[in-house]
Design a protein around this motif. Structure first.
Motif, PDB file in Angstrom:
ATOM      1  N   PRO A   1       4.873  31.580  26.559  1.00 39.15           N
ATOM      2  CA  PRO A   1       5.248  31.699  25.158  1.00 39.15           C
ATOM      3  C   PRO A   1       5.676  33.113  24.787  1.00 39.15           C
ATOM      4  CG  PRO A   1       2.860  31.724  25.365  1.00 39.15           C
ATOM      5  CD  PRO A   1       3.404  31.479  26.747  1.00 39.15           C
ATOM      6  N   ALA A   2       6.456  33.160  23.735  1.00 44.70           N
ATOM      7  CA  ALA A   2       6.857  34.424  23.116  1.00 44.70           C
ATOM      8  C   ALA A   2       6.147  34.505  21.766  1.00 44.70           C
ATOM      9  CB  ALA A   2       8.370  34.443  22.922  1.00 44.70           C
ATOM     10  N   PRO A   3       6.164  35.668  21.142  1.00 41.84           N
ATOM     11  CA  PRO A   3       5.511  35.754  19.825  1.00 41.84           C
ATOM     12  C   PRO A   3       6.155  34.789  18.833  1.00 41.84           C
ATOM     13  CG  PRO A   3       6.329  37.918  20.558  1.00 41.84           C
ATOM     14  CD  PRO A   3       6.729  36.925  21.582  1.00 41.84           C
ATOM     15  N   ASP A   4       5.328  34.052  18.099  1.00 39.08           N
ATOM     16  CA  ASP A   4       5.857  33.233  17.015  1.00 39.08           C
ATOM     17  C   ASP A   4       6.088  34.140  15.809  1.00 39.08           C
ATOM     18  OD1 ASP A   4       3.345  33.689  15.898  1.00 39.08           O
ATOM     19  OD2 ASP A   4       2.621  31.652  16.268  1.00 39.08           O
ATOM     20  N   SER A   5       6.576  33.578  14.717  1.00 39.63           N
ATOM     21  CA  SER A   5       6.933  34.430  13.569  1.00 39.63           C
ATOM     22  C   SER A   5       5.719  35.183  13.039  1.00 39.63           C
ATOM     23  CB  SER A   5       7.585  33.602  12.465  1.00 39.63           C
ATOM     24  OG  SER A   5       6.713  32.573  12.033  1.00 39.63           O
ATOM     25  N   GLU A   6       4.555  34.562  13.063  1.00 42.00           N
ATOM     26  CA  GLU A   6       3.354  35.240  12.565  1.00 42.00           C
ATOM     27  C   GLU A   6       2.995  36.445  13.431  1.00 42.00           C
ATOM     28  OE1 GLU A   6      -1.343  34.253  11.577  1.00 42.00           O
ATOM     29  OE2 GLU A   6       0.040  32.615  12.023  1.00 42.00           O
ATOM     30  N   ALA A   7       3.150  36.308  14.747  1.00 40.68           N
ATOM     31  CA  ALA A   7       2.858  37.422  15.651  1.00 40.68           C
ATOM     32  C   ALA A   7       3.977  38.449  15.656  1.00 40.68           C
ATOM     33  CB  ALA A   7       2.623  36.893  17.064  1.00 40.68           C
ATOM     34  N   LEU A   8       5.206  37.984  15.411  1.00 43.67           N
ATOM     35  CA  LEU A   8       6.351  38.886  15.485  1.00 43.67           C
ATOM     36  C   LEU A   8       6.463  39.802  14.269  1.00 43.67           C
ATOM     37  CD1 LEU A   8       8.834  39.707  17.148  1.00 43.67           C
ATOM     38  CD2 LEU A   8      10.121  37.912  15.946  1.00 43.67           C
ATOM     39  N   LEU A   9       6.101  39.317  13.100  1.00 42.87           N
ATOM     40  CA  LEU A   9       6.290  40.121  11.883  1.00 42.87           C
ATOM     41  C   LEU A   9       5.588  41.475  11.934  1.00 42.87           C
ATOM     42  CD1 LEU A   9       6.318  37.416   9.076  1.00 42.87           C
ATOM     43  CD2 LEU A   9       8.230  38.814   9.897  1.00 42.87           C
ATOM     44  N   PRO A  10       4.319  41.574  12.372  1.00 39.65           N
ATOM     45  CA  PRO A  10       3.717  42.908  12.456  1.00 39.65           C
ATOM     46  C   PRO A  10       4.382  43.798  13.504  1.00 39.65           C
ATOM     47  CG  PRO A  10       2.111  41.199  13.064  1.00 39.65           C
ATOM     48  CD  PRO A  10       3.358  40.506  12.630  1.00 39.65           C
ATOM     49  N   ILE A  11       4.908  43.194  14.563  1.00 35.52           N
ATOM     50  CA  ILE A  11       5.632  43.965  15.580  1.00 35.52           C
ATOM     51  C   ILE A  11       6.904  44.551  14.974  1.00 35.52           C
ATOM     52  CG2 ILE A  11       6.934  43.770  17.747  1.00 35.52           C
ATOM     53  CD1 ILE A  11       4.835  41.632  18.609  1.00 35.52           C
ATOM     54  N   LEU A  12       7.635  43.742  14.236  1.00 36.56           N
ATOM     55  CA  LEU A  12       8.864  44.216  13.595  1.00 36.56           C
ATOM     56  C   LEU A  12       8.546  45.279  12.543  1.00 36.56           C
ATOM     57  CD1 LEU A  12      10.822  40.859  13.124  1.00 36.56           C
ATOM     58  CD2 LEU A  12      10.942  42.483  15.036  1.00 36.56           C
ATOM     59  N   THR A  13       7.470  45.076  11.800  1.00 31.24           N
ATOM     60  CA  THR A  13       7.069  46.045  10.776  1.00 31.24           C
ATOM     61  C   THR A  13       6.772  47.396  11.405  1.00 31.24           C
ATOM     62  OG1 THR A  13       6.184  44.272   9.382  1.00 31.24           O
ATOM     63  CG2 THR A  13       5.396  46.511   8.941  1.00 31.24           C
ATOM     64  N   ALA A  14       6.029  47.381  12.506  1.00 28.19           N
ATOM     65  CA  ALA A  14       5.715  48.634  13.200  1.00 28.19           C
ATOM     66  C   ALA A  14       6.975  49.267  13.775  1.00 28.19           C
ATOM     67  CB  ALA A  14       4.696  48.379  14.311  1.00 28.19           C
ATOM     68  N   ALA A  15       7.872  48.445  14.315  1.00 30.96           N
ATOM     69  CA  ALA A  15       9.094  48.963  14.939  1.00 30.96           C
ATOM     70  C   ALA A  15       9.984  49.690  13.935  1.00 30.96           C
ATOM     71  CB  ALA A  15       9.866  47.818  15.595  1.00 30.96           C
ATOM     72  N   LEU A  16       9.964  49.242  12.695  1.00 33.45           N
ATOM     73  CA  LEU A  16      10.826  49.852  11.680  1.00 33.45           C
ATOM     74  C   LEU A  16      10.350  51.233  11.225  1.00 33.45           C
ATOM     75  CD1 LEU A  16      11.699  46.749   9.480  1.00 33.45           C
ATOM     76  CD2 LEU A  16      13.192  47.940  11.088  1.00 33.45           C
ATOM     77  N   ARG A  17       9.205  51.670  11.693  1.00 36.41           N
ATOM     78  CA  ARG A  17       8.700  53.006  11.342  1.00 36.41           C
ATOM     79  C   ARG A  17       9.319  54.022  12.306  1.00 36.41           C
ATOM     80  NH1 ARG A  17       4.150  53.054   7.868  1.00 36.41           N
ATOM     81  NH2 ARG A  17       3.738  55.168   8.593  1.00 36.41           N
ATOM     82  N   VAL A  18      10.599  54.271  12.137  1.00 38.88           N
ATOM     83  CA  VAL A  18      11.330  55.168  13.034  1.00 38.88           C
ATOM     84  C   VAL A  18      11.899  56.347  12.251  1.00 38.88           C
ATOM     85  CG1 VAL A  18      11.946  53.353  14.655  1.00 38.88           C
ATOM     86  CG2 VAL A  18      13.487  53.865  12.769  1.00 38.88           C
ATOM     87  N   PRO A  19      12.234  57.440  12.946  1.00 41.72           N
ATOM     88  CA  PRO A  19      12.919  58.537  12.273  1.00 41.72           C
ATOM     89  C   PRO A  19      14.222  58.030  11.648  1.00 41.72           C
ATOM     90  CG  PRO A  19      12.187  59.212  14.458  1.00 41.72           C
ATOM     91  CD  PRO A  19      11.972  57.736  14.363  1.00 41.72           C
ATOM     92  N   ASP A  20      14.455  58.398  10.411  1.00 44.03           N
ATOM     93  CA  ASP A  20      15.638  57.927   9.676  1.00 44.03           C
ATOM     94  C   ASP A  20      16.040  59.005   8.672  1.00 44.03           C
ATOM     95  OD1 ASP A  20      17.593  56.563   8.283  1.00 44.03           O
ATOM     96  OD2 ASP A  20      16.185  55.215   7.273  1.00 44.03           O
ATOM     97  N   HIS A  21      16.703  60.027   9.187  1.00 45.48           N
ATOM     98  CA  HIS A  21      17.131  61.150   8.358  1.00 45.48           C
ATOM     99  C   HIS A  21      17.999  60.641   7.216  1.00 45.48           C
ATOM    100  CE1 HIS A  21      19.197  65.378   8.250  1.00 45.48           C
ATOM    101  NE2 HIS A  21      18.350  65.198   7.258  1.00 45.48           N
ATOM    102  N   GLY A  22      17.624  60.964   6.003  1.00 46.50           N
ATOM    103  CA  GLY A  22      18.380  60.524   4.837  1.00 46.50           C
ATOM    104  C   GLY A  22      17.953  59.173   4.310  1.00 46.50           C
ATOM    105  N   LYS A  23      17.006  58.513   4.982  1.00 47.32           N
ATOM    106  CA  LYS A  23      16.519  57.195   4.563  1.00 47.32           C
ATOM    107  C   LYS A  23      17.677  56.206   4.382  1.00 47.32           C
ATOM    108  CE  LYS A  23      12.655  59.400   2.221  1.00 47.32           C
ATOM    109  NZ  LYS A  23      12.032  59.697   0.928  1.00 47.32           N
ATOM    110  N   LEU A  24      18.603  56.212   5.333  1.00 49.57           N
ATOM    111  CA  LEU A  24      19.779  55.353   5.236  1.00 49.57           C
ATOM    112  C   LEU A  24      19.540  53.943   5.784  1.00 49.57           C
ATOM    113  CD1 LEU A  24      22.574  57.850   6.357  1.00 49.57           C
ATOM    114  CD2 LEU A  24      21.872  57.240   4.038  1.00 49.57           C
ATOM    115  N   GLU A  25      18.511  53.778   6.603  1.00 47.47           N
ATOM    116  CA  GLU A  25      18.253  52.506   7.276  1.00 47.47           C
ATOM    117  C   GLU A  25      19.531  51.989   7.942  1.00 47.47           C
ATOM    118  OE1 GLU A  25      16.293  49.808   4.571  1.00 47.47           O
ATOM    119  OE2 GLU A  25      14.728  51.267   4.104  1.00 47.47           O
TER     120      GLU A  25
END
Length: 197
Positions: free
Chosen positions: A31-55
């Motif tokens: 199995p791979a992460p289901d949506s419930e398991a994936l959401l916290p992974i994606l949330t953590a992944a989005l905490r990246v350097p982002d000069h200017g907060k441009l996303e």
């Protein structure tokens, strides 16, 4: 303004970073992460350097029939371009065999202050952040690319990306079926310079 607590050593996090190792995509299975398991992974992944907060990036979760469709598209376009059959089969398998895949889309934002190269680096940081977050959660993960990541026809037909968008990485997630041996690591003496004046 509320003061943040002082940083404290995190030996568990340091040990993880010192030993982190991507898992080869071909060794990942369901199995791979289901949506419930994936959401916290994606949330953590989005905490990246982002000069200017441009996303300057976004994520596309490829599940269900999507990877099979992309494998078929890869085969069609690759054959039309006369690509090496062995390399083409490997590119198709990357999608077809993925238990779950997340496309990290580089989506640069027009800016007078933040150059495109910094936005590209932020998208790359997101790829690594996604791999590390998945590994830390106990899943296997691998960051892949290939000609498809920059091929305009593939990007249009496969992911319906905007003309300025491209794929910084295809991150495969799943369950590890075998532990890979560690690979040789860079020699710090050859890669690190110390400048004191």
């Amino acid at each position: 303004m509320t003061a943040l607590p002082p940083l404290r050593p995190r030996p568990d996090a340091a040990a993880f970073l010192a030993t982190r190792r991507s898992r080869p995509a071909k060794t990942l299975a369901a199995p791979a992460p289901d949506s419930e398991a994936l959401l916290p992974i994606l949330t953590a992944a989005l905490r990246v350097p982002d000069h200017g907060k441009l996303e300057p990036w976004r994520l596309i979760v490829l599940e269900g029939a999507a990877p099979t469709r992309l494998a078929r598209l890869t085969g069609q376009l690759g054959q039309a371009r006369g690509l090496d059959p062995d390399k083409l089969a490997k590119a198709q398998a990357m999608f077809r065999d993925a238990p779950l895949m997340v496309a990290v889309v580089a989506a640069p934002v027009a800016s007078d202050k933040i150059p495109d190269v910094e936005q590209t680096l932020s998208a790359g940081a997101l790829c690594l952040g996604l791999v590390n977050a998945a590994l830390a959660a106990g899943w296997g993960a691998n960051w892949l690319s290939g000609w498809m990541a920059l091929d305009r026809e593939w990007l249009d037909a496969g992911l319906d990306l905007a003309p300025h968008e491209w794929v910084a990485g295809f991150v495969v997630l799943g369950t590890e079926t075998s532990a890979p041996p560690d690979r040789p690591r860079p020699d710090l003496g050859a890669k690190v310079d110390w400048v004191s004046a």
